[in-house]
Design a protein around this motif. Structure first.
Motif, PDB file in Angstrom:
ATOM      1  N   THR A 122       0.675  -1.460   0.059  1.00  0.00           N
ATOM      2  CA  THR A 122       0.148   0.124   0.133  1.00  0.00           C
ATOM      3  C   THR A 122       0.760   1.076  -0.415  1.00  0.00           C
ATOM      4  O   THR A 122       0.723   1.986  -0.843  1.00  0.00           O
ATOM      5  N   GLU A 149      -5.181  -5.065  -1.513  1.00  0.00           N
ATOM      6  CA  GLU A 149      -5.690  -6.493  -1.035  1.00  0.00           C
ATOM      7  C   GLU A 149      -5.856  -7.204  -2.102  1.00  0.00           C
ATOM      8  O   GLU A 149      -6.693  -8.385  -1.541  1.00  0.00           O
ATOM      9  N   ARG A 225      -6.233   3.848   6.702  1.00  0.00           N
ATOM     10  CA  ARG A 225      -4.999   2.749   6.752  1.00  0.00           C
ATOM     11  C   ARG A 225      -5.289   2.072   8.067  1.00  0.00           C
ATOM     12  O   ARG A 225      -6.196   2.052   8.611  1.00  0.00           O
ATOM     13  N   GLY A 226      -4.839   1.238   8.063  1.00  0.00           N
ATOM     14  CA  GLY A 226      -4.945   0.438   8.900  1.00  0.00           C
ATOM     15  C   GLY A 226      -6.242  -0.634   9.087  1.00  0.00           C
ATOM     16  O   GLY A 226      -7.100  -1.513   9.199  1.00  0.00           O
TER      17      GLY A 226
HETATM   18  N1  ASP Z   1      -2.793  -2.526   3.415  1.00  0.00           N
HETATM   19  C1  ASP Z   1      -3.454  -1.033   3.904  1.00  0.00           C
HETATM   20  C2  ASP Z   1      -2.735  -0.413   4.293  1.00  0.00           C
HETATM   21  O1  ASP Z   1      -1.332  -0.290   4.720  1.00  0.00           O
HETATM   22  C3  ASP Z   1      -4.905  -1.552   5.272  1.00  0.00           C
HETATM   23  C4  ASP Z   1      -4.062  -2.287   6.382  1.00  0.00           C
HETATM   24  O2  ASP Z   1      -3.649  -2.966   5.806  1.00  0.00           O
HETATM   25  O3  ASP Z   1      -5.290  -3.290   6.742  1.00  0.00           O
HETATM   26  O4  ASP Z   1      -3.403   0.643   5.740  1.00  0.00           O
END
Ligand code: ASP
Ligand code: ADP
Ligand code: MG
Length: 473
Positions: A122, A149, A225-226
């Motif tokens: 990402t 994803e 993010r996340g």
């Molecule tokens: N790939 C996304 C990010 O790096 C979502 C995640 O990792 O949860 O934010």
């Protein structure tokens, strides 16, 4: 299922397929632990007779037509297993994740898998976008970064098939994850889980691409993010899963970031409230919004290692044992904060403008005519633009990080603040701002002092002692 007021403790299907509009409430300011603004759960007392979602950011949209009935009754034995980026970073790890899901299926569970993008994919996609364009359009950025994803989820599905189990990968949109239209930080407003249930009924393992959905304007959106944590928790609520397992690269939630404080202890259980404070103040092991959602919808979370079978940390309702055992759960930190000092603007006007720009204001401090506020890093540009539009005199304090002491026991044990301040004095670290909640004290300190402040506070509260951890009942 629509995420709407629910009266029972478990998420249930709405009795009628009534579809209702979503009302906007540009409210971004305010304590972030007051509950997910866009989603209304059992905890929010005003359980209205009609299911209505209030407070989704200020992006009003048309009611969507009902295309599927809401999710069927909760079924026993469904688990959601979410794997983060490091857990699927290369082909070998992808095969191991696949084997873990197959083992869970073979042990009898109906398995919904959620995966993040591989490794740092990402970040790479975000920087690629910025290499091409200085301010990529949010819609196009979401089109781009949602791809990570999709890749990992298709690869895991392939690896599962190779192990002799049927699997299907779905994008967020195919999985029925409907969001509002706020690109880059969209909120889930509905999950039409029929396709997932059908696939589970066909004895398939269902892989859902994390971090994304489709907006009510039919655009691809991402969840911040996340955000794969958010996908996992929301799916767990929607399919009535027994638990939501968050597999990651550490053994659970620790008393401090174990990469910074080697003596940090794994916590066996943490209350939603403490986890909210920890996530909001830098323990990135769980995305803040996913914890809010889990609390509001009673989803039990189990944060654990991808690489071992050990039990990790349960995040659940607070009980007496939790309160008795430890005053302080942890010391969290961030090395970068978006802190703004503003002059010449009335508070109502300032926070109105920030709310209209969908900026989530965290800490607010008023010092005479000066207003100081902080916001999540991802809201930094929106905040800057809103301040410019307002014509206020403002300055960003970019040299600050934040160190927070969090613990539910703080409510009943006086003197925590005194010990924390004394520790900083002994270190010669002078906090620029301090903000508190009933279970948190946060110090804004120079970035270069963050690490030693974390270590010292961790020592002061004796968090390296094994008894600092709490057993899961
Ligand atoms: N790939 C996304 C990010 O790096 C979502 C995640 O990792 O949860 O934010
Ligand atoms: P994933 O890719 O699995 O979603 P993240 O990188 O988002 O993983 O979160 C896991 C990381 O969170 C850990 O590697 C750890 O360095 C960091 N972290 C920060 N604070 C804590 C804490 N209190 N407990 C556990 N991990 C923490
Ligand atoms: Mg994460």
């Amino acid at each position: 299922m629509r995420f709407a007021p629910i009266r029972s403790r478990r998420v249930k299907r709405e009795a009628t397929p009534t579809r209702v509009g979503v009302r906007a409430r540009g409210g971004a300011a305010g304590a972030r632990t007051a509950g997910t603004p866009g989603l209304v759960g059992p905890r929010q007392r005003a359980a209205a007779a009609v299911p209505t979602i209030f407070g989704v950011t200020d992006t009003a949209y048309e009611t969507v037509p009902a295309v599927e009935p809401a999710a069927p009754e909760a079924r026993l034995g469904t688990i959601v297993m979410k794997f983060g980026g490091t857990s699927v970073a290369d082909p070998e790890k992808i095969r191991r994740v696949a084997a873990r899901m197959v083992a869970a299926r073979e042990a009898g569970a109906r398995v919904v898998g959620v995966v993040s993008a591989m490794g740092q994919h990402t970040d790479e996609l975000v920087s690629l976008a910025h290499d091409v364009s200085p301010r990529p359009k949010p819609r196009e950025l979401d089109m781009l970064i949602s791809v990570g994803e999709r890749i990992s989820c298709a690869l895991v599905a392939m690896a599962i098939s190779d192990l002799g189990r049927d699997a299907i990968s779905l994008t967020g949109s195919q999985a029925g994850i409907v969001t509002d239209t706020a690109h880059g930080k969209a909120k889930i407003v509905d999950i039409r889980a029929k396709r997932i249930h059908d696939a589970l009924d066909e004895d398939r393992i269902v892989l859902v691409a994390g971090f994304q959905g489709v907006s009510t304007a039919y655009e691809v959106t991402t969840l911040g993010r996340g955000g794969s944590d958010m996908t996992a928790v929301a799916l767990a609520a929607a399919v009535g899963a027994e638990a939501c397992e968050i597999y990651t690269d550490v053994d659970g939630v620790f008393t401090a970031d174990p990469r910074l404080v080697p003596g940090a202890q794994k916590l066996h259980a943490v209350s939603y409230e403490e986890m909210l404070e920890m996530a909001a103040s830098g323990a990135r092991v769980l995305q803040l919004r996913s914890v809010e959602f889990a609390r509001n919808h009673d989803v039990r979370l189990h944060v654990r290692s991808t690489f071992t079978d050990e039990d990790g940390t349960w995040v659940r309702e607070e009980d007496e044992r939790m309160l008795e055992k430890a005053m302080i759960s942890g010391v969290t930190h961030t090395v970068e904060e978006a802190v703004f000092e503003v002059r010449g603007s009335a508070p109502a006007e300032l926070f109105g403008a920030l709310a209209a720009a969908a900026v989530n204001v965290d800490t607010v401090i008023q010092i005479g005519p000066e207003l100081v506020f902080s916001a999540p890093l991802e809201d930094r540009h929106d905040a800057e633009e809103a301040l410019d539009r307002l014509g206020a005199a403002w300055e960003e304090r970019s040299e600050l990080g934040k160190v927070s002491v969090v613990g539910a026991g703080m409510r009943s044990h006086p003197g925590i603040a005194a010990r924390a301040f004394a520790t900083l004095t002994d270190l010669g670290v002078e906090p620029r701002f301090v903000s508190t909640s009933p279970i948190k004290i946060a110090f804004y300190v120079p970035r270069t002092d963050v690490e030693r402040t974390v270590t010292a506070l961790h020592e002061t509260f004796e968090l390296s002692r094994p008894e600092a951890e709490r057993q899961h009942a």
